[in-house]
Design an enzyme around this catalytic site. Structure first.
Site, PDB file in Angstrom:
ATOM      1  N   ARG A 166       1.139  -1.421   0.133  1.00  0.00           N
ATOM      2  CA  ARG A 166      -0.177   0.109   0.346  1.00  0.00           C
ATOM      3  C   ARG A 166       0.651   1.427   0.286  1.00  0.00           C
ATOM      4  O   ARG A 166       0.416   2.121   0.316  1.00  0.00           O
ATOM      5  CB  ARG A 166      -1.168  -0.352   0.783  1.00  0.00           C
ATOM      6  CG  ARG A 166      -2.408  -1.121   1.068  1.00  0.00           C
ATOM      7  CD  ARG A 166      -3.449  -0.786   2.471  1.00  0.00           C
ATOM      8  NE  ARG A 166      -4.185  -1.907   1.937  1.00  0.00           N
ATOM      9  CZ  ARG A 166      -4.391  -3.485   2.514  1.00  0.00           C
ATOM     10  NH1 ARG A 166      -2.989  -3.380   3.551  1.00  0.00           N
ATOM     11  NH2 ARG A 166      -5.436  -3.635   2.425  1.00  0.00           N
TER      12      ARG A 166
ATOM     13  N   LYS B 255       2.761  11.076 -11.354  1.00  0.00           N
ATOM     14  CA  LYS B 255       1.932  10.404 -11.913  1.00  0.00           C
ATOM     15  C   LYS B 255       2.370   9.198 -12.149  1.00  0.00           C
ATOM     16  O   LYS B 255       3.392   8.957 -12.484  1.00  0.00           O
ATOM     17  CB  LYS B 255       1.257  11.005 -13.048  1.00  0.00           C
ATOM     18  CG  LYS B 255       0.507  11.733 -13.149  1.00  0.00           C
ATOM     19  CD  LYS B 255       0.392  12.346 -14.266  1.00  0.00           C
ATOM     20  CE  LYS B 255      -0.403  13.567 -14.584  1.00  0.00           C
ATOM     21  NZ  LYS B 255      -1.281  13.491 -15.942  1.00  0.00           N
TER      22      LYS B 255
ATOM     23  N   HIS C 210       7.286   7.992 -27.342  1.00  0.00           N
ATOM     24  CA  HIS C 210       6.027   9.106 -27.135  1.00  0.00           C
ATOM     25  C   HIS C 210       6.170  10.832 -27.537  1.00  0.00           C
ATOM     26  O   HIS C 210       5.254  11.844 -27.584  1.00  0.00           O
ATOM     27  CB  HIS C 210       6.031   8.985 -25.521  1.00  0.00           C
ATOM     28  CG  HIS C 210       4.988  10.325 -24.817  1.00  0.00           C
ATOM     29  ND1 HIS C 210       3.963   9.901 -24.567  1.00  0.00           N
ATOM     30  CD2 HIS C 210       5.809  10.971 -23.724  1.00  0.00           C
ATOM     31  CE1 HIS C 210       3.682  11.062 -23.841  1.00  0.00           C
ATOM     32  NE2 HIS C 210       4.542  11.765 -23.475  1.00  0.00           N
TER      33      HIS C 210
ATOM     34  N   LYS D 130       7.107  22.411 -14.306  1.00  0.00           N
ATOM     35  CA  LYS D 130       6.806  21.295 -13.809  1.00  0.00           C
ATOM     36  C   LYS D 130       6.326  21.154 -12.146  1.00  0.00           C
ATOM     37  O   LYS D 130       5.365  21.273 -11.745  1.00  0.00           O
ATOM     38  CB  LYS D 130       6.799  20.498 -14.499  1.00  0.00           C
ATOM     39  CG  LYS D 130       5.489  19.078 -13.783  1.00  0.00           C
ATOM     40  CD  LYS D 130       6.092  17.771 -14.903  1.00  0.00           C
ATOM     41  CE  LYS D 130       5.170  16.743 -14.156  1.00  0.00           C
ATOM     42  NZ  LYS D 130       5.136  16.156 -15.948  1.00  0.00           N
TER      43      LYS D 130
ATOM     44  N   HIS E  73      -1.498  10.509 -27.337  1.00  0.00           N
ATOM     45  CA  HIS E  73      -1.558   9.175 -26.986  1.00  0.00           C
ATOM     46  C   HIS E  73      -2.802   8.467 -28.148  1.00  0.00           C
ATOM     47  O   HIS E  73      -2.562   7.035 -28.027  1.00  0.00           O
ATOM     48  CB  HIS E  73      -2.475   9.116 -25.213  1.00  0.00           C
ATOM     49  CG  HIS E  73      -1.854   9.902 -23.989  1.00  0.00           C
ATOM     50  ND1 HIS E  73      -2.191  10.939 -22.960  1.00  0.00           N
ATOM     51  CD2 HIS E  73      -0.048  10.170 -24.095  1.00  0.00           C
ATOM     52  CE1 HIS E  73      -1.300  10.438 -22.577  1.00  0.00           C
ATOM     53  NE2 HIS E  73      -0.045  10.210 -22.907  1.00  0.00           N
TER      54      HIS E  73
ATOM     55  N   ASN F 196      -0.843  18.564 -20.279  1.00  0.00           N
ATOM     56  CA  ASN F 196      -1.582  17.850 -21.365  1.00  0.00           C
ATOM     57  C   ASN F 196      -1.596  18.639 -22.550  1.00  0.00           C
ATOM     58  O   ASN F 196      -1.498  17.905 -23.222  1.00  0.00           O
ATOM     59  CB  ASN F 196      -3.034  16.895 -20.868  1.00  0.00           C
ATOM     60  CG  ASN F 196      -2.662  16.125 -19.647  1.00  0.00           C
ATOM     61  OD1 ASN F 196      -1.297  15.947 -19.622  1.00  0.00           O
ATOM     62  ND2 ASN F 196      -3.431  16.676 -18.694  1.00  0.00           N
TER      63      ASN F 196
ATOM     64  N   GLU G 242      -4.210  16.824 -11.247  1.00  0.00           N
ATOM     65  CA  GLU G 242      -4.770  17.627 -11.487  1.00  0.00           C
ATOM     66  C   GLU G 242      -6.315  17.143 -12.016  1.00  0.00           C
ATOM     67  O   GLU G 242      -7.443  16.853 -12.655  1.00  0.00           O
ATOM     68  CB  GLU G 242      -4.683  16.376 -13.099  1.00  0.00           C
ATOM     69  CG  GLU G 242      -4.830  16.948 -14.354  1.00  0.00           C
ATOM     70  CD  GLU G 242      -3.977  15.654 -15.267  1.00  0.00           C
ATOM     71  OE1 GLU G 242      -4.839  15.565 -16.149  1.00  0.00           O
ATOM     72  OE2 GLU G 242      -3.244  15.969 -14.813  1.00  0.00           O
TER      73      GLU G 242
ATOM     74  N   HIS H 104      -1.338  15.710 -26.163  1.00  0.00           N
ATOM     75  CA  HIS H 104      -0.876  14.521 -25.576  1.00  0.00           C
ATOM     76  C   HIS H 104      -2.466  13.920 -25.628  1.00  0.00           C
ATOM     77  O   HIS H 104      -2.055  12.541 -25.607  1.00  0.00           O
ATOM     78  CB  HIS H 104      -0.785  14.554 -23.922  1.00  0.00           C
ATOM     79  CG  HIS H 104       0.629  14.749 -23.437  1.00  0.00           C
ATOM     80  ND1 HIS H 104       1.486  15.612 -23.456  1.00  0.00           N
ATOM     81  CD2 HIS H 104       1.515  14.703 -22.942  1.00  0.00           C
ATOM     82  CE1 HIS H 104       2.991  15.924 -22.858  1.00  0.00           C
ATOM     83  NE2 HIS H 104       2.683  14.882 -22.687  1.00  0.00           N
TER      84      HIS H 104
ATOM     85  N   ARG I 230      -3.253  21.848 -13.906  1.00  0.00           N
ATOM     86  CA  ARG I 230      -2.230  20.464 -14.459  1.00  0.00           C
ATOM     87  C   ARG I 230      -2.703  20.000 -15.455  1.00  0.00           C
ATOM     88  O   ARG I 230      -1.539  19.532 -16.795  1.00  0.00           O
ATOM     89  CB  ARG I 230      -1.979  19.862 -13.169  1.00  0.00           C
ATOM     90  CG  ARG I 230      -0.925  18.874 -13.153  1.00  0.00           C
ATOM     91  CD  ARG I 230      -0.605  17.232 -12.253  1.00  0.00           C
ATOM     92  NE  ARG I 230       0.308  16.784 -13.137  1.00  0.00           N
ATOM     93  CZ  ARG I 230       1.391  15.873 -11.792  1.00  0.00           C
ATOM     94  NH1 ARG I 230       0.896  15.911 -10.296  1.00  0.00           N
ATOM     95  NH2 ARG I 230       1.953  14.777 -12.054  1.00  0.00           N
TER      96      ARG I 230
ATOM     97  N   GLU J 199       9.296  17.342 -25.280  1.00  0.00           N
ATOM     98  CA  GLU J 199       8.727  18.113 -23.431  1.00  0.00           C
ATOM     99  C   GLU J 199       8.810  19.044 -22.873  1.00  0.00           C
ATOM    100  O   GLU J 199       8.897  20.347 -22.081  1.00  0.00           O
ATOM    101  CB  GLU J 199       8.459  16.906 -22.580  1.00  0.00           C
ATOM    102  CG  GLU J 199       7.767  15.599 -23.141  1.00  0.00           C
ATOM    103  CD  GLU J 199       6.741  15.658 -22.534  1.00  0.00           C
ATOM    104  OE1 GLU J 199       5.677  16.986 -22.116  1.00  0.00           O
ATOM    105  OE2 GLU J 199       5.185  14.199 -22.638  1.00  0.00           O
TER     106      GLU J 199
END
Length: 372
Positions: A128, A150, A273, A233, A258, A251, A243, A254, A247, A192
């Site tokens: 956990r 993330k 990517h 960032k 994606h 993206n 997010e 993206h 935030r 990026e």
């Protein structure tokens, strides 16, 4: 040598009790043991890496950890996006458990974005939640995926759809590691870097237009570009860790990107990517102009810079066949930036003027893609 040493730059990520530092500079793999031992006294570790990175840096990291009294177990996976799935997640999770590591021990991600996302997810779910250390070895990971917590894996339905937010205790961005990247991988990471200028720092984008060759060559301009990106960032993450607000601006490019990665089956021989993000940013600016939100001149300027550094800017630049626009829309509809069925895109009103556009008409995006 203290963390304020002039030999590297420190960028803090301010998240209350989950705050941590990003250290940027040369030689940080060799001093990783000292930096980790200072923060996690008595911890043991699992080092998650891939076969390519292990050949370059695993021995040096193991030696550094050993000299600091940290016992470490390496877990080596295949390189590439296809390791970011359920099968490899199970393998790495079982390896960490087999090593009898406890919650107070650490999972170290030594590699690029795939390794960071995978190892971070393992750290977030085993017992956990275990301690997590990011040691990004690609430009893309150093300026983006290693910062902000993330983590996750891909599925047949889309990229990064299964994962958790799990912040690291430390990010060690050794800029020497970038010297072993292929030109293609470095260019992909640069997408990026450019993104931060296009979001809300037009002066940084202009600086990159003038200095990108020096960034590629290395030296102080490269470290400056990485530090500026990390500060940008870190500031956004501090305001909006999960997010729920701005935030989402990170993206930019993206949502389109994606969908293209999913459409290529995460085949890195066709598309990595950063290349997908480059195409996605070009599409986002072109779509913004198509919607009369921004000048076509801004879209042309973005494309010109990305082309100048050798990045793709159009769907037609992806090798092999792709599904029709209608199928790409299916992938876009599965994206995490979709809320209650409404399409959300990061669009722009010009260079450095990105904004969150909600309730974007499905028909408008489909028509735009059909015209590509």
């Amino acid at each position: 040598m203290s963390p304020e040493s002039p030999e590297f730059t420190t960028v803090p990520v301010s998240l209350g009790e989950r705050s941590y530092d990003i250290l940027i500079g040369p030689g940080l793999i060799a001093r990783a043991g000292e930096e980790i031992a200072r923060r996690l006294k008595g911890a043991r570790a699992a080092i998650v890496t891939d076969e390519n990175v292990a050949g370059h840096y695993l021995d040096a990291l193991m030696e550094s950890l050993k000299s600091a009294g940290i016992a470490a177990t390496p877990v080596i996976v295949a390189p590439g996006e296809k390791s970011k799935g359920f099968a490899t997640l199970e393998i790495v999770t079982n390896a960490v458990l087999a090593a009898r590591l406890e919650r107070g021990d650490a999972v170290i991600a030594l590699g690029g974005g795939v390794i960071g996302d995978l190892a971070g997810f393992v750290a977030g779910i085993v017992r956990r939640g275990m301690n997590f250390i990011q040691m990004p070895t690609s430009l893309l990971a150093q300026v983006d995926s290693s910062v902000g917590g993330k983590t996750g894996i891909n599925t047949a339905y889309g990229k990064n759809l299964v994962g958790v937010f799990h912040q690291p205790q430390l990010v060690l961005a050794d800029t020497d590691a970038l010297d072993t990247l292929s030109p293609r991988e470095f260019r992909a990471g640069y997408a990026e870097v450019a993104k931060y200028g296009l979001i809300d720092q037009p002066e940084f984008f202009a600086w990159l237009e003038a200095n990108w060759k020096q960034v590629f060559a290395g030296g102080s301009e490269r470290i400056d570009a990485i530090a500026i990106s990390c500060r940008a960032k870190a500031a956004v993450v501090a305001r909006d860790e999960r997010e729920n607000g701005d935030r989402a601006l990170l993206n930019l490019g993206h949502t389109f990107g994606h969908a293209l990665e999913t459409a290529t089956g995460y085949d890195s021989s066709r598309l990595v990517h950063g290349e997908a993000v480059s195409i996605g940013m070009a599409l986002a600016h072109r779509f913004s102009a198509h919607m009369n939100l921004a000048s076509p001149d801004d879209a042309a300027r973005v494309e010109a810079h990305l082309k100048a550094v050798g990045l793709p800017v159009s769907i037609s630049g992806i090798p092999g066949s792709l599904p029709p626009a209608e199928k790409l829309m299916d992938y876009i509809a599965q994206d995490k930036k979709v809320a209650r069925g409404a399409l959300t895109f990061i669009l722009t009103q010009g260079i450095g003027q990105a904004f969150i556009a909600k309730d974007v008409p499905f028909s408008a995006v489909l028509g735009f893609l059909q015209g590509k």
